[in-house]
Design a protein around this motif. Structure first.
Motif, PDB file in Angstrom:
ATOM      1  N   ASP A 147      -9.212  19.617  16.647  1.00  0.00           N
ATOM      2  CA  ASP A 147     -10.415  18.812  16.412  1.00  0.00           C
ATOM      3  C   ASP A 147     -11.524  19.296  17.327  1.00  0.00           C
ATOM      4  O   ASP A 147     -11.805  18.703  18.355  1.00  0.00           O
ATOM      5  CB  ASP A 147     -10.078  17.340  16.678  1.00  0.00           C
ATOM      6  CG  ASP A 147     -11.222  16.418  16.303  1.00  0.00           C
ATOM      7  OD1 ASP A 147     -12.111  16.850  15.550  1.00  0.00           O
ATOM      8  OD2 ASP A 147     -11.227  15.267  16.783  1.00  0.00           O
TER       9      ASP A 147
ATOM     10  N   ASP B 154     -21.508  17.478  16.793  1.00  0.00           N
ATOM     11  CA  ASP B 154     -20.815  16.306  17.318  1.00  0.00           C
ATOM     12  C   ASP B 154     -21.411  15.792  18.622  1.00  0.00           C
ATOM     13  O   ASP B 154     -21.268  14.624  18.956  1.00  0.00           O
ATOM     14  CB  ASP B 154     -19.347  16.641  17.569  1.00  0.00           C
ATOM     15  CG  ASP B 154     -18.634  17.130  16.315  1.00  0.00           C
ATOM     16  OD1 ASP B 154     -18.643  16.397  15.316  1.00  0.00           O
ATOM     17  OD2 ASP B 154     -18.080  18.244  16.346  1.00  0.00           O
TER      18      ASP B 154
ATOM     19  N   CYS C  11     -24.323  11.595  17.402  1.00  0.00           N
ATOM     20  CA  CYS C  11     -23.868  12.554  18.413  1.00  0.00           C
ATOM     21  C   CYS C  11     -23.626  11.908  19.768  1.00  0.00           C
ATOM     22  O   CYS C  11     -24.352  10.991  20.173  1.00  0.00           O
ATOM     23  CB  CYS C  11     -24.915  13.661  18.581  1.00  0.00           C
ATOM     24  SG  CYS C  11     -25.050  14.753  17.154  1.00  0.00           S
TER      25      CYS C  11
ATOM     26  N   ASN D 243     -16.610  11.879  10.203  1.00  0.00           N
ATOM     27  CA  ASN D 243     -16.059  11.074  11.295  1.00  0.00           C
ATOM     28  C   ASN D 243     -14.969  10.123  10.804  1.00  0.00           C
ATOM     29  O   ASN D 243     -13.963   9.897  11.475  1.00  0.00           O
ATOM     30  CB  ASN D 243     -17.174  10.264  11.974  1.00  0.00           C
ATOM     31  CG  ASN D 243     -18.027  11.127  12.871  1.00  0.00           C
ATOM     32  OD1 ASN D 243     -17.601  12.206  13.259  1.00  0.00           O
ATOM     33  ND2 ASN D 243     -19.220  10.668  13.196  1.00  0.00           N
TER      34      ASN D 243
ATOM     35  N   LYS E 220     -11.845  12.093  10.335  1.00  0.00           N
ATOM     36  CA  LYS E 220     -11.260  12.384  11.639  1.00  0.00           C
ATOM     37  C   LYS E 220     -10.470  11.187  12.170  1.00  0.00           C
ATOM     38  O   LYS E 220      -9.332  11.304  12.620  1.00  0.00           O
ATOM     39  CB  LYS E 220     -12.350  12.714  12.665  1.00  0.00           C
ATOM     40  CG  LYS E 220     -12.947  14.086  12.574  1.00  0.00           C
ATOM     41  CD  LYS E 220     -13.917  14.223  13.726  1.00  0.00           C
ATOM     42  CE  LYS E 220     -14.697  15.509  13.658  1.00  0.00           C
ATOM     43  NZ  LYS E 220     -15.653  15.593  14.777  1.00  0.00           N
TER      44      LYS E 220
ATOM     45  N   HIS F  39     -22.060  13.386   7.836  1.00  0.00           N
ATOM     46  CA  HIS F  39     -21.547  13.239   9.205  1.00  0.00           C
ATOM     47  C   HIS F  39     -20.647  12.018   9.314  1.00  0.00           C
ATOM     48  O   HIS F  39     -19.573  12.059   9.914  1.00  0.00           O
ATOM     49  CB  HIS F  39     -22.728  13.128  10.165  1.00  0.00           C
ATOM     50  CG  HIS F  39     -22.351  13.299  11.597  1.00  0.00           C
ATOM     51  ND1 HIS F  39     -22.158  14.531  12.162  1.00  0.00           N
ATOM     52  CD2 HIS F  39     -22.112  12.386  12.577  1.00  0.00           C
ATOM     53  CE1 HIS F  39     -21.826  14.386  13.429  1.00  0.00           C
ATOM     54  NE2 HIS F  39     -21.794  13.098  13.702  1.00  0.00           N
TER      55      HIS F  39
ATOM     56  N   ASN G 102     -23.028  19.329  11.292  1.00  0.00           N
ATOM     57  CA  ASN G 102     -21.794  19.762  11.965  1.00  0.00           C
ATOM     58  C   ASN G 102     -21.919  19.670  13.475  1.00  0.00           C
ATOM     59  O   ASN G 102     -21.194  20.332  14.195  1.00  0.00           O
ATOM     60  CB  ASN G 102     -21.455  21.200  11.565  1.00  0.00           C
ATOM     61  CG  ASN G 102     -22.475  22.208  12.101  1.00  0.00           C
ATOM     62  OD1 ASN G 102     -23.592  21.843  12.444  1.00  0.00           O
ATOM     63  ND2 ASN G 102     -22.084  23.469  12.165  1.00  0.00           N
TER      64      ASN G 102
ATOM     65  N   VAL H 277     -14.927  20.043  19.125  1.00  0.00           N
ATOM     66  CA  VAL H 277     -16.204  19.357  19.349  1.00  0.00           C
ATOM     67  C   VAL H 277     -17.310  20.396  19.289  1.00  0.00           C
ATOM     68  O   VAL H 277     -17.366  21.309  20.111  1.00  0.00           O
ATOM     69  CB  VAL H 277     -16.212  18.632  20.713  1.00  0.00           C
ATOM     70  CG1 VAL H 277     -17.591  18.016  20.974  1.00  0.00           C
ATOM     71  CG2 VAL H 277     -15.130  17.564  20.763  1.00  0.00           C
TER      72      VAL H 277
ATOM     73  N   ARG I  20     -21.412   5.876  20.839  1.00  0.00           N
ATOM     74  CA  ARG I  20     -21.518   7.243  21.342  1.00  0.00           C
ATOM     75  C   ARG I  20     -21.310   7.298  22.854  1.00  0.00           C
ATOM     76  O   ARG I  20     -21.652   6.358  23.584  1.00  0.00           O
ATOM     77  CB  ARG I  20     -22.870   7.847  21.002  1.00  0.00           C
ATOM     78  CG  ARG I  20     -23.153   7.979  19.500  1.00  0.00           C
ATOM     79  CD  ARG I  20     -22.172   8.916  18.800  1.00  0.00           C
ATOM     80  NE  ARG I  20     -20.938   8.249  18.410  1.00  0.00           N
ATOM     81  CZ  ARG I  20     -19.839   8.894  18.021  1.00  0.00           C
ATOM     82  NH1 ARG I  20     -19.815  10.222  18.000  1.00  0.00           N
ATOM     83  NH2 ARG I  20     -18.774   8.227  17.669  1.00  0.00           N
TER      84      ARG I  20
END
Length: 452
Positions: A39, A113, A136, A7, A10, A3, A111, A41, A163
């Motif tokens: 992208d 978000d 998340c 990120n 990204k 994860h 996977n 979510v 977050r």
């Protein structure tokens, strides 16, 4: 791919794209739209509840294509709800949905978000902390926390993360409430002297699910995982499905209803919690084995901790045996009232010319003012099918996931309403005045920390 690595990739891609786009004269808003189109979510659902199905899904479905969001998985401890969630979301999203027996399975997907959290009241803060530690963003239903330990720990974890966490205090996304906050904070209202909050219903089945309870078997769910950090009790399907009736799984009226209304007090006044709370009430009508009251009156003292001569009183009252499904919030000053039933500011009850003259004072009367051209009706029902406040609130959360700006109801809002809830619950369970210790961040009764 982990994860964190996903990120990182990204963010690197976005930074590179931003450099190119800026050089070509694009605005920041157009940049966000371009990046968003590539992208997606991916959202997970923590708890396939009636609240999620009836009130979260309609707003999400309204905006998800435009904002490039998707729901990909659902986690529920109960086999029945998990299977229902998979089928329901598969039909809505038009693709397969992963059903997870618990959140370990959900976050192992690598996977996810963002998540919706709509579980039992006592679990919200614990599961929000778990979600941000899994990387998340979170939409977390209220009440945020039912104990100060959970409240503090979740706040610390969320503040240490990057977050986006939106607490389900949807009044903060209402045009009328925003207008009320602006009017009071501008000083035009004068000092708040008192607030009356009421929330009354007359629905025998409110919080009761007898038909569903009859279908709930221990072998079909993970009871020990459900309990989390609460003291062990033998399996009871009522405490699983009708948790709002049973402390310590819910405080009942304070957590479910008062949390919404007391949040506006904190927002409008910029005070983070009461100075003290006393409460009275009982189970007067529904003798069905519940632990939480069906009738509650709580009286709060608000004001600066260092100035006992300044402040105001708040009264919250609620009954579950006579009511018209219309919560009320009325703010009073010496010049009149701000009424969130009618969405109007009026001079009602203000200091008139004749009354002022007797004391050689000037009259004090507020002007007539509509808070919002569009009245945003607030009803007591939790499952309103995508009401305008919840729709606005979920849209704000989705926008903030894109922009990384703070949402309308950040974690601090949940932390504050939880202090008021826990203080009320302490007064309910002890019969004494509850206060708050700023240094230790603990709720106190008779000089001792309140523990459930």
């Amino acid at each position: 791919m982990s994860h964190s690595r996903r990120n990182f990739i990204k963010k690197t891609a976005k930074a590179a794209a931003a450099t190119i786009i800026a050089g070509q004269g694009f605005t920041s808003s157009s940049y966000n739209r371009i990046i968003g189109s590539n992208d997606r979510v991916r959202v997970g659902v923590v708890g396939f509840s009636d609240r999620f199905r009836s009130s979260h899904v309609p707003p999400f479905m309204k905006f998800y294509k435009e904002m490039n969001f998707d729901i990909v998985a659902v986690s529920d401890l109960w086999k029945k709800r998990r299977e229902e969630g998979v089928a329901f979301l598969k039909e809505k999203m038009q693709h397969d949905i992963t059903g997870c027996r618990n959140n370990d399975e959900l976050y192992s997907q690598k996977n996810i978000d963002a998540v919706f959290i709509s579980t039992a009241d006592f679990q919200h803060a614990l599961l929000a902390k778990e979600a941000v530690l899994a990387g998340c963003d979170v939409y977390c239903e209220k009440p945020f926390a039912e104990t100060m330990e959970d409240n503090r720990n979740a706040l610390k974890a969320i503040k240490a993360s990057d977050r986006i966490v939106q607490i389900g205090s949807q009044r903060r996304s209402g045009a009328n409430y925003k207008a009320a906050a602006e009017f009071i904070q501008s000083g035009k209202f004068g000092d708040i002297t008192m607030v009356e909050l009421t929330w009354n219903v007359n629905q025998p089945g409110r919080w009761r699910r007898p038909e569903l309870v009859a279908q709930c078997r221990e072998e079909d769910l993970d009871w020990k995982r459900y309990l989390l950090n609460r003291p062990y009790e033998d399996f009871d399907p009522r405490k699983y499905l009708e948790y709002r009736l049973f402390w310590p799984y819910s405080s009942g009226m304070p957590g479910q209803w008062m949390s919404h209304q007391i949040d506006t007090v904190h927002w409008f006044s910029k005070l983070s919690h009461p100075r003290s709370v006393v409460a009275n009430g009982g189970i007067y009508m529904w003798k069905d084995g519940r632990r939480n009251w069906d009738t509650t009156t709580a009286v709060f003292d608000y004001g600066p901790a260092n100035d006992p001569t300044s402040g105001f009183q708040v009264i919250f009252s609620s009954r579950m045996h006579n009511g018209d499904e219309n919560p009320a919030e009325i703010y009073y000053s010496n010049g009149g009232e701000l009424n969130l039933i009618t969405n109007k500011v009026t001079p009602t009850g203000g200091l008139t010319k004749n009354a002022a003259a007797a004391m050689h004072m000037q009259p004090n009367l507020l002007p007539e003012l509509n808070l919002s051209e569009v009245a945003e009706k607030v009803v007591a029902s939790a499952n309103t099918g995508g009401d305008v406040l919840t729709t606005n609130h979920i849209h704000n959360w989705m926008e903030c996931i894109r922009s990384r700006k703070q949402p309308n109801a950040p974690v601090e809002a949940g932390y504050s309403h939880s202090i008021a809830n826990i203080m009320t619950n302490a007064a309910v369970h002890t019969g004494y005045k509850a206060t708050f210790d700023e240094t230790t961040q603990e709720v106190m009764v008779n000089g001792k920390v309140f523990k459930y």
